[in-house]
Design a protein around this motif. Structure first.
Motif, mmCIF file in Angstrom:
data_model
loop_
_atom_site.group_PDB
_atom_site.id
_atom_site.type_symbol
_atom_site.label_atom_id
_atom_site.label_comp_id
_atom_site.label_asym_id
_atom_site.label_seq_id
_atom_site.Cartn_x
_atom_site.Cartn_y
_atom_site.Cartn_z
ATOM 1 N N LEU A 14 1.224 -1.130 -0.047
ATOM 2 C CA LEU A 14 -0.101 -0.118 -0.141
ATOM 3 C C LEU A 14 0.896 1.354 -0.017
ATOM 4 C CD1 LEU A 14 -2.770 -1.117 2.408
ATOM 5 C CD2 LEU A 14 -3.033 -0.865 0.071
ATOM 6 N N LYS A 15 2.051 1.186 0.575
ATOM 7 C CA LYS A 15 2.870 2.520 0.794
ATOM 8 C C LYS A 15 3.541 2.825 -0.496
ATOM 9 C CE LYS A 15 6.052 1.760 3.881
ATOM 10 N NZ LYS A 15 7.327 1.449 4.765
ATOM 11 N N TYR A 16 3.746 1.536 -1.333
ATOM 12 C CA TYR A 16 4.186 2.014 -2.720
ATOM 13 C C TYR A 16 3.317 2.018 -3.662
ATOM 14 C CZ TYR A 16 8.455 1.428 -0.048
ATOM 15 O OH TYR A 16 9.680 1.557 0.642
ATOM 16 N N ALA A 17 1.807 2.215 -3.442
ATOM 17 C CA ALA A 17 1.124 2.377 -4.357
ATOM 18 C C ALA A 17 1.151 3.491 -5.275
ATOM 19 C CB ALA A 17 -0.636 1.973 -3.847
ATOM 20 N N PRO A 20 -0.766 5.972 -2.499
ATOM 21 C CA PRO A 20 -1.124 5.477 -1.264
ATOM 22 C C PRO A 20 -2.035 5.756 -0.211
ATOM 23 C CG PRO A 20 1.084 6.366 -1.237
ATOM 24 C CD PRO A 20 0.264 6.834 -2.551
ATOM 25 N N ARG A 22 -3.782 6.880 2.946
ATOM 26 C CA ARG A 22 -3.250 7.277 4.210
ATOM 27 C C ARG A 22 -4.315 7.333 5.417
ATOM 28 N NH1 ARG A 22 1.420 8.022 2.843
ATOM 29 N NH2 ARG A 22 2.126 9.507 1.381
ATOM 30 N N VAL A 39 -3.175 -2.511 -7.269
ATOM 31 C CA VAL A 39 -1.897 -2.196 -6.445
ATOM 32 C C VAL A 39 -0.705 -3.436 -6.587
ATOM 33 C CG1 VAL A 39 -0.817 -1.824 -4.274
ATOM 34 C CG2 VAL A 39 -2.961 -0.573 -5.297
#
Length: 67
Positions: A14-17, A20, A22, A39
């Motif tokens: 998810l962080k590197y989508a 992302p 929040r 993703v």
């Protein structure tokens, strides 16, 4: 998002989508617009994990195509 207690693998994906999420609201938006399935490194098991975590936290994701 930390209250969902997602695995490190899902959190990193998810962080590197591209966009992302929040917040849980942003994650729910991704689910409802089928962006989560696009993703990278989010597969069937990760989708099931997200679905289970959201359901356990009290969010209604029953009308989505997660699993």
């Amino acid at each position: 998002m930390s209250c969902l207690h997602l695995s490190v693998r899902v959190i990193n994906a998810l962080k590197y989508a591209d966009t992302p999420p929040r917040t849980i609201g942003a994650l729910l938006h991704m689910i409802r617009t089928d962006q989560l399935t696009e993703v990278r490194n989010i597969g069937r098991r990760s989708l099931a994990e997200v679905h289970q975590a959201l359901t356990a936290t009290g969010f209604d994701v029953g009308h989505t195509n997660l699993i």
